[in-house]
Design a protein around this motif. Structure first.
Motif, PDB file in Angstrom:
ATOM      1  N   LEU A 133     -29.871  27.802 -62.436  1.00  0.00           N
ATOM      2  CA  LEU A 133     -30.503  28.863 -61.802  1.00  0.00           C
ATOM      3  C   LEU A 133     -29.451  29.736 -60.969  1.00  0.00           C
ATOM      4  O   LEU A 133     -29.036  29.219 -60.303  1.00  0.00           O
ATOM      5  CB  LEU A 133     -31.580  28.230 -60.972  1.00  0.00           C
ATOM      6  N   ASN A 134     -29.730  30.985 -61.092  1.00  0.00           N
ATOM      7  CA  ASN A 134     -28.970  31.966 -60.294  1.00  0.00           C
ATOM      8  C   ASN A 134     -29.915  32.809 -59.537  1.00  0.00           C
ATOM      9  O   ASN A 134     -31.200  33.304 -60.325  1.00  0.00           O
ATOM     10  CB  ASN A 134     -28.164  32.912 -61.033  1.00  0.00           C
ATOM     11  N   VAL A 135     -29.913  32.974 -58.276  1.00  0.00           N
ATOM     12  CA  VAL A 135     -30.603  33.949 -57.546  1.00  0.00           C
ATOM     13  C   VAL A 135     -29.623  35.063 -56.849  1.00  0.00           C
ATOM     14  O   VAL A 135     -28.758  34.686 -56.359  1.00  0.00           O
ATOM     15  CB  VAL A 135     -31.408  33.056 -56.470  1.00  0.00           C
ATOM     16  N   ASN A 136     -30.121  36.328 -56.828  1.00  0.00           N
ATOM     17  CA  ASN A 136     -29.586  37.187 -56.072  1.00  0.00           C
ATOM     18  C   ASN A 136     -30.728  38.176 -55.457  1.00  0.00           C
ATOM     19  O   ASN A 136     -31.461  38.721 -56.074  1.00  0.00           O
ATOM     20  CB  ASN A 136     -28.566  38.067 -57.280  1.00  0.00           C
ATOM     21  N   THR A 137     -30.254  38.333 -54.228  1.00  0.00           N
ATOM     22  CA  THR A 137     -31.168  38.988 -53.309  1.00  0.00           C
ATOM     23  C   THR A 137     -30.465  40.252 -52.700  1.00  0.00           C
ATOM     24  O   THR A 137     -29.028  40.050 -52.182  1.00  0.00           O
ATOM     25  CB  THR A 137     -31.814  38.241 -52.020  1.00  0.00           C
ATOM     26  N   ASN A 138     -31.088  41.441 -52.705  1.00  0.00           N
ATOM     27  CA  ASN A 138     -30.420  42.533 -51.987  1.00  0.00           C
ATOM     28  C   ASN A 138     -31.491  43.422 -51.292  1.00  0.00           C
ATOM     29  O   ASN A 138     -32.284  43.778 -51.511  1.00  0.00           O
ATOM     30  CB  ASN A 138     -29.708  43.425 -53.184  1.00  0.00           C
ATOM     31  N   PHE A 139     -30.912  43.675 -49.904  1.00  0.00           N
ATOM     32  CA  PHE A 139     -31.822  44.458 -49.090  1.00  0.00           C
ATOM     33  C   PHE A 139     -31.226  45.555 -48.448  1.00  0.00           C
ATOM     34  O   PHE A 139     -29.872  45.503 -48.082  1.00  0.00           O
ATOM     35  CB  PHE A 139     -32.318  43.589 -48.019  1.00  0.00           C
ATOM     36  N   ASN A 140     -31.670  46.821 -48.617  1.00  0.00           N
ATOM     37  CA  ASN A 140     -30.926  48.062 -48.015  1.00  0.00           C
ATOM     38  C   ASN A 140     -31.871  49.096 -47.229  1.00  0.00           C
ATOM     39  O   ASN A 140     -33.147  49.065 -47.486  1.00  0.00           O
ATOM     40  CB  ASN A 140     -30.348  48.711 -49.358  1.00  0.00           C
ATOM     41  N   ASP A 141     -31.321  49.484 -46.500  1.00  0.00           N
ATOM     42  CA  ASP A 141     -31.990  50.849 -45.867  1.00  0.00           C
ATOM     43  C   ASP A 141     -30.978  52.030 -45.430  1.00  0.00           C
ATOM     44  O   ASP A 141     -29.837  51.727 -45.219  1.00  0.00           O
ATOM     45  CB  ASP A 141     -32.665  50.620 -44.430  1.00  0.00           C
ATOM     46  N   GLY A 142     -31.614  53.092 -45.566  1.00  0.00           N
ATOM     47  CA  GLY A 142     -30.646  54.338 -45.049  1.00  0.00           C
ATOM     48  C   GLY A 142     -31.309  55.567 -45.460  1.00  0.00           C
ATOM     49  O   GLY A 142     -32.394  55.834 -45.230  1.00  0.00           O
ATOM     50  N   SER A 143     -30.402  56.488 -45.592  1.00  0.00           N
ATOM     51  CA  SER A 143     -31.030  58.029 -45.642  1.00  0.00           C
ATOM     52  C   SER A 143     -30.269  58.552 -47.075  1.00  0.00           C
ATOM     53  O   SER A 143     -29.349  58.114 -47.398  1.00  0.00           O
ATOM     54  CB  SER A 143     -30.662  58.888 -44.574  1.00  0.00           C
TER      55      SER A 143
END
Length: 809
Positions: free
Chosen positions: A337-347
């Motif tokens: 099992l592979n898991v990848n999480t990505n969180f971004n904020d910006g303009s």
């Protein structure tokens, strides 16, 4: 009684015969990491042989005699031994195989979905090693991919040999994958670069040309497969920290307009900050084996970027991990099992204020007037998988994925998509060097969006490819049948551009390589491709900084094919070796999809001149701005011939170790028999050159290592972009506000006209090995501080100084 005696005598006879056989056995190990080589081949000159198991062990039973034995593993130097076996003898040969140092022996998997040498691939392919990624302090995959000859990235959209232009972030003709899992989002089919785990890359493989047979829609122009690292015998931890500073001002630039007039542009005041504008990022990855049967990979990234454009910023967080298990109960079975999480904020910065304020947004930073928009996004990928290698050497792969993407912003453009993907793949390789790769894929997308509306789509496909290798010749052939649906719109397939209204779309692929002498590979290939419109291209309805984007519910799939002939020639000059690659290619598109500026009805439907005139008569000329914008259309057909030359090399010259990657690409992308309405959207309709393409590209990256010190540089040249949308270079026709004509990009027409010489951009780097496990680097991007852009009004960063510290243990 007689039958029992006869049975016993027969058994004794067979046992005597078998006992006279000899046995060759042993273990094969990796010379670099001292770990077992799994799946290596041991072949006698009689054709008899065996493969190594999970522990690198092999065993062959054969008749007594003298044999020549080849010990082979893809990407490693073959070891050949002559042996003599006596009746009943058990001979043990344990060997260590070392990786080949010629780049043509590099192992790739993307061309045929199984391991093969780079030289044997029948299409143009490039490989980026992790050393180049680390040396360049790369923040995003797009920055390193763009270093490959023939590859461009126009604001997150990849083009290979001019196959794509710029399409406002919707759709992609290049399929990007991580470990053969698609990275395109379900709604816009765009590439989420921030979710790619740069901290754990083993190599990047770039396949140039139509690749839809094995990879389906979105592989019309090529494939980029990012392969991640896996644990070795010893645990490994990498930590990298870097800090970059944007320096103020661009260099002044000599200008020559199309009318021949010369001038000097004073650009040193374009930047706006007094103090430092910077970014900081950190990566980590940890790989280890947990006992004999488990492998663990954990990685992450943090980045905070203050931005070089006023009001623009980005914060990024990524965490990923994988667990793999080798079954003790069932030989050849692995799952994980592979898991990848990505969180971004910006303009998001889309439109500049004017040509003398290129780093300021139209409308400034006041929330009441600005064209800047702020966003936040969450991406989660969950990938269960299973691989089974049975006792007959047949390989079964099952890969699945859930890709959830949540996008929010302050301009009522939120979108949530859930993308479900599954693939079953079967591979069989026979002793006569015939290989079969076949499989089924399924995907389903569910979109809930303010930007596109609510929609569903699904895709079902079957594929088959055969590869046959003789002594010096390898032939490849394959086909794919694909069904696609968005809402109630279904596939209506063509056969070689002939409308057949098939319930599926068939595509075909043929290729051949000829190896007349060692490290000489001549290749030829033909591949078909297609791409179904994304949900975004079909249903997007929005307003971005004065620019309308209209939906087109009637847009149809695009089709294409590419053909190529080329040669890879390996070379060795003392201790320096590599290969030269020369190729000529031709790509053609039918019903090519492209965003086209024009007047459309408010719902995106076509509008006639008479209907538009009636609207103006009733509401005045100012209302025209509501009907002018871009819409994804099936334009006519396109033709892209060209040629490419590249060189890859590495080795020692005296006390110096030198590595290089360089190439030149020429393309002539033209519309085939375009009508006057389409040409009217060109900034230079006389040339008929497709929009957002550069005819000439030249690139070189080199590095020189001397003991603990290394110096390197990257230089990229792109010629003038002959055509962009005319709407960006002129005022909107008939639209006047407060007595002044309205421009979408204020001042861009004269700005572009004065910069017709193309761009040369140079990056440099210097590093020092502090200890055996740590390295300190100083880098400078855009050394000449050139003001340049990759699409209208998207001026790229000024000179940037970067300091990086990398630690391995």
């Amino acid at each position: 009684m007689n039958r029992i005696l006869l049975f016993l005598l027969a058994g004794l006879f067979l046992n005597t015969i078998q006992s006279q056989n000899a046995t060759l056995k042993g273990v094969l190990m990796d010379g670099d990491y001292n770990e077992p080589l799994i799946g290596a081949n041991i072949v006698l000159n009689t054709g008899n042989g065996a493969s190594t198991n999970l522990d690198g062990e092999y065993s062959i039973s054969t008749e007594p005699g003298t044999y020549t034995v080849d010990f082979k593993y893809v990407g490693y130097k073959t070891v050949t031994k002559s042996i003599t076996l006596s009746a009943g003898e058990v001979k043990t040969i344990n060997l260590t195989l070392n990786p080949s140092i010629n780049q043509l022996d590099d192992v790739v998997v993307s061309a045929s979905k199984y391991e093969q040498k780079l030289g044997e691939v029948p299409v143009s392919m490039a490989v980026i090693k992790p050393a180049l990624i680390e040396n360049k302090a790369t923040r995003d995959a797009e920055a390193i991919i763009e270093q490959v000859p023939g590859v461009q990235v126009n604001e997150n959209q990849i083009s290979i040999r001019g196959g794509s232009g710029w399409s406002y972030g919707a759709g992609s003709r290049v399929l990007v994958m991580v470990d053969e899992m698609p990275m395109l989002a379900g709604d816009a089919n765009d590439i989420k670069f921030s979710a790619i785990p740069m901290e754990n890359i083993a190599q990047i493989e770039i396949l140039k040309g139509a690749s839809s047979v094995l990879y389906g829609s979105s592989a019309l122009n090529g494939v980029i497969n990012i392969r991640t690292k896996y644990p070795k015998e010893k645990p490994l931890t990498n930590i990298t920290v870097s800090n970059g500073y944007y320096l103020p001002g661009y260099f002044n630039r000599a200008l020559t307009a199309s009318n021949g007039s010369d001038s000097i542009a004073e650009r040193d005041q374009q930047t706006w900050w007094d103090g430092a504008q910077y970014y900081v990022q950190s990566n980590f990855t940890h790989l280890r084996k947990l006992g004999k049967n488990n492998e663990l990979v954990v990685g992450g990234n943090f980045m905070q970027d203050q931005g070089y454009r006023k009001g623009s910023f980005e914060n990024r967080y990524r965490l990923n991990g994988g667990l793999k298990h080798y079954s003790e109960k069932i030989d050849g079975l692995t799952y994980g099992l592979n898991v990848n999480t990505n969180f971004n904020d910006g303009s998001v910065f889309f439109i500049w204020a004017n040509a003398d304020s290129v780093l300021h947004a139209l409308g400034g930073t006041d929330t009441a007037t600005t064209t800047l928009s702020e966003y936040s996004s969450t991406r989660i990928m969950i990938d269960p998988y299973l691989t089974y290698l049975d006792t007959n050497g047949n390989k079964h792969n099952i890969r699945t994925r859930l890709f959830r993407s949540d996008n929010k912003n302050n301009t009522n453009q939120a979108a949530t998509s859930n993308y479900y993907f599954a693939e079953y793949q079967f591979q069989k390789r026979w002793d006569n060097q015939l290989s079969l790769t076949t499989g089924l894929t399924f995907s389903f997308t569910d979109v809930i969006s303010e930007l596109y509306g609510d929609h569903t789509s699904n895709n079902i496909a079957g594929f088959l490819q055969l590869d046959k290798k003789w002594d010096k010749v390898t032939l490849t052939g394959g086909t794919r049948l694909e069904y696609y649906r968005i809402d109630s719109v279904f596939t209506e397939g063509k056969l070689f551009s002939i409308d057949k209204t098939l319930p599926f779309q068939p595509v075909f692929r043929l290729g051949a390589t000829y190896n007349p002498m060692e490290y000489t590979f001549i290749r030829a290939s033909y591949g078909q491709g297609y791409r179904f419109p994304s949900i975004a291209e079909k249903y997007i309805s929005t307003f971005v900084g004065g620019l309308n984007i209209f939906p087109n519910a009637n847009i149809q799939p695009e089709y294409g094919w590419s053909a190529e002939i080329g040669i890879k020639q390996g070379f060795k000059i003392k201790n320096f070796q590599g290969y030269l690659d020369l190729s000529g290619f031709l790509t053609q598109y039918t019903d090519m999809m492209e965003f086209v500026f024009g007047f459309y009805n408010l719902d995106g439907a076509d509008i006639t001149d008479a209907e538009l005139a009636a609207v103006v008569q009733a509401n005045g000329f100012g209302v025209l701005a509501n009907y002018l914008g871009a819409r994804s259309n099936n334009i006519q057909n396109a033709n892209i011939p060209g040629f490419e030359a590249s060189i890859v090399g590495q080795g020692d010259i005296g006390d110096f170790t030198i590595s290089t990657l360089a190439g030149y690409t020429y393309i002539n992308p033209t519309a085939i028999n375009p009508d006057s309405a389409y040409l009217a959207t060109f900034s230079d309709p006389d040339s008929k050159t497709l929009k957002y393409r550069n005819k000439h590209m030249a690139k070189i990256d080199f590095q020189v290592d001397y003991k603990k010190v290394a110096f390197g540089a990257s230089i990229r040249y792109t010629s003038f972009m002959a055509n962009v949308d005319k709407a960006f270079t002129e005022a909107l026709p008939g639209v006047v506000i407060d007595g002044a004509p309205v421009e979408i990009l204020p001042g861009y027409g004269p700005y572009r006209d004065a910069r017709r010489t193309g761009d040369i951009v140079c990056d440099a780097r210097l590093s020092f090995g502090v200890t055996k496990s740590s390295r300190l680097s100083l880098l400078m991007t855009n050394v000449f501080n050139r003001e340049y852009s990759n699409r209208p009004a998207n001026v790229l960063p000024p000179r940037t100084i970067i300091c990086q510290y990398a630690l391995k243990f």
